[in-house]
Design a protein around this motif. Structure first.
Motif, PDB file in Angstrom:
ATOM      1  N   SER A   1      32.145  40.970  47.380  1.00 22.51           N
ATOM      2  CA  SER A   1      33.282  41.371  46.433  1.00 22.51           C
ATOM      3  C   SER A   1      34.085  42.421  46.732  1.00 22.51           C
ATOM      4  N   PHE A   2      34.871  42.263  46.474  1.00 25.11           N
ATOM      5  CA  PHE A   2      36.447  43.485  46.494  1.00 25.11           C
ATOM      6  C   PHE A   2      36.599  44.229  45.172  1.00 25.11           C
TER       7      PHE A   2
ATOM      8  N   GLY B   1      37.560  33.029  47.154  1.00 25.18           N
ATOM      9  CA  GLY B   1      37.748  31.812  45.731  1.00 25.18           C
ATOM     10  C   GLY B   1      38.779  32.717  43.982  1.00 25.18           C
ATOM     11  N   ASN B   2      38.677  33.617  44.335  1.00 24.36           N
ATOM     12  CA  ASN B   2      39.110  34.851  43.160  1.00 24.36           C
ATOM     13  C   ASN B   2      38.941  34.856  42.256  1.00 24.36           C
ATOM     14  N   LYS B   3      37.753  34.705  41.972  1.00 25.84           N
ATOM     15  CA  LYS B   3      36.466  34.819  40.941  1.00 25.84           C
ATOM     16  C   LYS B   3      35.888  36.230  41.098  1.00 25.84           C
ATOM     17  N   VAL B   4      36.307  35.695  39.012  1.00 27.02           N
ATOM     18  CA  VAL B   4      36.333  37.586  38.318  1.00 27.02           C
ATOM     19  C   VAL B   4      35.118  37.397  38.307  1.00 27.02           C
ATOM     20  N   LEU B   5      34.227  38.699  38.698  1.00 27.79           N
ATOM     21  CA  LEU B   5      32.258  38.345  39.129  1.00 27.79           C
ATOM     22  C   LEU B   5      31.794  39.455  38.011  1.00 27.79           C
ATOM     23  N   ASN B   6      32.879  40.510  37.588  1.00 31.24           N
ATOM     24  CA  ASN B   6      32.778  41.778  36.170  1.00 31.24           C
ATOM     25  C   ASN B   6      34.158  42.271  35.881  1.00 31.24           C
ATOM     26  N   GLU B   7      34.723  42.635  35.423  1.00 31.41           N
ATOM     27  CA  GLU B   7      35.894  43.192  34.490  1.00 31.41           C
ATOM     28  C   GLU B   7      35.716  44.745  33.258  1.00 31.41           C
ATOM     29  N   LEU B   8      36.139  45.633  33.765  1.00 29.62           N
ATOM     30  CA  LEU B   8      35.763  46.603  32.632  1.00 29.62           C
ATOM     31  C   LEU B   8      37.139  47.540  32.578  1.00 29.62           C
ATOM     32  N   GLU B   9      37.195  47.162  31.258  1.00 28.76           N
ATOM     33  CA  GLU B   9      38.938  47.560  30.926  1.00 28.76           C
ATOM     34  C   GLU B   9      39.021  48.615  30.212  1.00 28.76           C
TER      35      GLU B   9
ATOM     36  N   PHE C   1      33.745  53.482  39.810  1.00 24.94           N
ATOM     37  CA  PHE C   1      33.407  52.062  40.122  1.00 24.94           C
ATOM     38  C   PHE C   1      32.701  52.304  41.744  1.00 24.94           C
ATOM     39  N   THR C   2      32.026  51.492  42.050  1.00 27.77           N
ATOM     40  CA  THR C   2      31.500  50.834  42.888  1.00 27.77           C
ATOM     41  C   THR C   2      31.703  49.328  43.570  1.00 27.77           C
ATOM     42  N   SER C   3      32.440  48.983  45.040  1.00 25.34           N
ATOM     43  CA  SER C   3      32.482  47.698  45.302  1.00 25.34           C
ATOM     44  C   SER C   3      31.609  47.454  46.510  1.00 25.34           C
ATOM     45  N   SER C   4      31.145  46.828  46.784  1.00 20.21           N
ATOM     46  CA  SER C   4      30.117  46.931  48.085  1.00 20.21           C
ATOM     47  C   SER C   4      29.698  45.363  47.851  1.00 20.21           C
ATOM     48  N   GLY C   5      29.896  45.220  49.107  1.00 23.71           N
ATOM     49  CA  GLY C   5      30.215  44.737  50.257  1.00 23.71           C
ATOM     50  C   GLY C   5      31.000  43.357  50.177  1.00 23.71           C
ATOM     51  N   LEU C   6      31.997  43.427  51.562  1.00 22.97           N
ATOM     52  CA  LEU C   6      32.624  42.848  51.963  1.00 22.97           C
ATOM     53  C   LEU C   6      31.986  41.703  52.631  1.00 22.97           C
ATOM     54  N   THR C   7      31.465  41.664  53.953  1.00 27.54           N
ATOM     55  CA  THR C   7      30.449  40.224  54.293  1.00 27.54           C
ATOM     56  C   THR C   7      29.434  40.235  54.187  1.00 27.54           C
ATOM     57  N   HIS C   8      28.699  41.612  53.579  1.00 28.89           N
ATOM     58  CA  HIS C   8      27.207  40.807  53.884  1.00 28.89           C
ATOM     59  C   HIS C   8      26.819  42.090  52.117  1.00 28.89           C
ATOM     60  N   THR C   9      26.286  41.527  51.285  1.00 27.75           N
ATOM     61  CA  THR C   9      25.294  42.538  50.202  1.00 27.75           C
ATOM     62  C   THR C   9      23.908  42.175  50.767  1.00 27.75           C
TER      63      THR C   9
ATOM     64  N   HIS D   1      35.310  36.622  54.001  1.00 35.29           N
ATOM     65  CA  HIS D   1      36.271  35.570  53.004  1.00 35.29           C
ATOM     66  C   HIS D   1      36.593  35.959  51.878  1.00 35.29           C
ATOM     67  N   LEU D   2      37.224  36.868  51.944  1.00 33.12           N
ATOM     68  CA  LEU D   2      37.736  36.972  51.075  1.00 33.12           C
ATOM     69  C   LEU D   2      39.463  37.992  51.410  1.00 33.12           C
ATOM     70  N   TRP D   3      39.781  37.960  52.418  1.00 32.85           N
ATOM     71  CA  TRP D   3      41.042  38.494  52.374  1.00 32.85           C
ATOM     72  C   TRP D   3      42.007  37.406  51.866  1.00 32.85           C
ATOM     73  N   ASP D   4      42.014  36.512  52.080  1.00 26.50           N
ATOM     74  CA  ASP D   4      43.337  35.502  50.796  1.00 26.50           C
ATOM     75  C   ASP D   4      43.324  36.114  50.022  1.00 26.50           C
ATOM     76  N   ASP D   5      41.907  36.432  48.987  1.00 28.09           N
ATOM     77  CA  ASP D   5      41.514  36.846  47.910  1.00 28.09           C
ATOM     78  C   ASP D   5      42.814  38.210  47.834  1.00 28.09           C
ATOM     79  N   VAL D   6      42.676  39.145  48.534  1.00 25.95           N
ATOM     80  CA  VAL D   6      42.792  40.389  48.717  1.00 25.95           C
ATOM     81  C   VAL D   6      44.490  39.965  48.957  1.00 25.95           C
ATOM     82  N   VAL D   7      45.086  39.660  50.027  1.00 23.96           N
ATOM     83  CA  VAL D   7      46.197  38.878  49.968  1.00 23.96           C
ATOM     84  C   VAL D   7      46.658  38.251  48.408  1.00 23.96           C
ATOM     85  N   ALA D   8      46.585  37.475  47.781  1.00 17.60           N
ATOM     86  CA  ALA D   8      47.100  36.519  47.081  1.00 17.60           C
ATOM     87  C   ALA D   8      47.537  37.164  45.684  1.00 17.60           C
TER      88      ALA D   8
END
Length: 328
Positions: free
Chosen positions: A296-297, A317-325, A267-275, A33-40
């Motif tokens: 998430s991605f 839904g393009n929700k920012v779940l966590n962020e680091l600057e 930066f660990t990002s996992s997973g796209l379809t199941h966690t 369900h994340l591909w549209d958010d990636v493209v956005a």
């Protein structure tokens, strides 16, 4: 665009930012369900971080079918149209759970992987052992280099943990075993030593810093960890960031290293379809912030004017779940 993008293409920036999206742990038989958010988010590149399909099999016809199922999914077709695609594999698309150099079908699996990424036939990966690769993205304000490692093809056997603490593996004795193998190490040394890029992104399918959980990690090979840290320091490559996957959770890890004037982030990002939805905690001495166990991605916004990196975990839904600057 796929992997046919020309190396000397000049990539435009968005508010001085070069945008990268990446992710891992993607079941081809489950809807992403994340591909549209990636493209956005309009990234210039999508990086497959490993476990891009789940195909633990020596039946190559079955693996080919699994790749084709993923390739032609509607959401992913939009990704293929709108950005460059690069990446590496992990164990479930390599063909053997927790597999390393012992896997008898790795060369055949490599051919299917390169076909999936639409790698041109003149590319060196068709004639090399392993899927490691590097690509430099040129922009009006500087370059971004992405170095993709293969942590499977050459990896030595792991040491099984015989204790009852729930951990699958324990570290090898110092100096024993390799993750990258001699040829890939020499290649990586050259890629970092010669890099003129403003940012250097190293992609590892397994975590580099987190090393206490007892699953696959660079920490199972302590001398390899030290070797990469020493190489990052000695190469003088600018602004190195590590991306990883594999764990079915997402987290930021970072460490301060002597002689390096910025913290090294994994930066660990996992997973796209199941966690790992039942995740309740594990030790990670390098963790920054909270673990995310939602699908998430990862998104990197690299500012090539002010040398800042914004790292985000993006959910449905393009929700920012966590962020680091990080300022460099």
């Amino acid at each position: 665009m796929g992997c046919n993008a020309i190396q000397n293409t000049l990539y435009p920036l968005d508010n001085d930012e070069f945008v990268i999206a990446f992710g891992s742990c993607n079941r081809q038989d489950q809807e992403n369900h994340l591909w549209d958010d990636v493209v956005a988010n309009k990234p210039s590149v999508w990086i497959w971080g490993g476990d891009n399909i789940y195909s633990d099999t020596d039946d190559l016809r079955e693996m080919r079918k699994d790749y084709e199922e993923q390739r032609y999914q509607n959401g992913y077709k939009e990704v293929r149209k709108s950005m460059d695609i690069i990446g590496t594999w992990d164990d479930h698309d390599y063909g053997l759970n927790d597999g390393g150099r012992e896997w008898a079908f790795k060369d055949q699996a490599q051919e299917l992987f390169l076909n999936f990424l639409e790698v041109p036939k003149h590319d060196p990966r068709w004639n090399q052992k392993g899927v490691y690769d590097a690509k430099t993205y040129h922009t009006p304000q500087g370059d971004v280099k992405i170095i993709v490692l293969d942590t499977r093809y050459f990896r030595s056997p792991l040491t099984k943990n015989l204790g009852d603490d729930g951990k699958r593996f324990m570290p090898n004795p110092y100096g024993e075993g390799t993750i990258l193998g001699e040829v890939q190490w020499a290649w990586l040394e050259n890629e970092l030593n010669t890099s003129q890029a403003s940012f250097n992104i190293i992609v590892s399918s397994i975590q580099f810093l987190s090393n206490k959980h007892g699953f696959e990690t660079w920490g199972n090979f302590p001398s390899e960890v030290e070797k990469l840290v020493d190489l990052i320091k000695s190469s003088k490559a600018e602004r190195v960031i590590i991306l990883s996957g594999d764990r079915h959770i997402s987290e930021f890890s970072q460490i301060n290293i002597s002689d390096l004037d910025y913290p090294l982030i994994d930066f660990t990002s996992s997973g796209l379809t199941h966690t790992y939805e039942a995740f309740s905690g594990e030790q990670n001495p390098y963790r920054v912030g909270e673990v995310v166990k939602e699908k998430s991605f990862g998104l990197l916004r690299l500012n090539l004017k002010n040398y800042r990196a914004t790292l985000q975990m993006i959910g449905d839904g393009n929700k920012v779940l966590n962020e680091l600057e990080q300022a460099y």
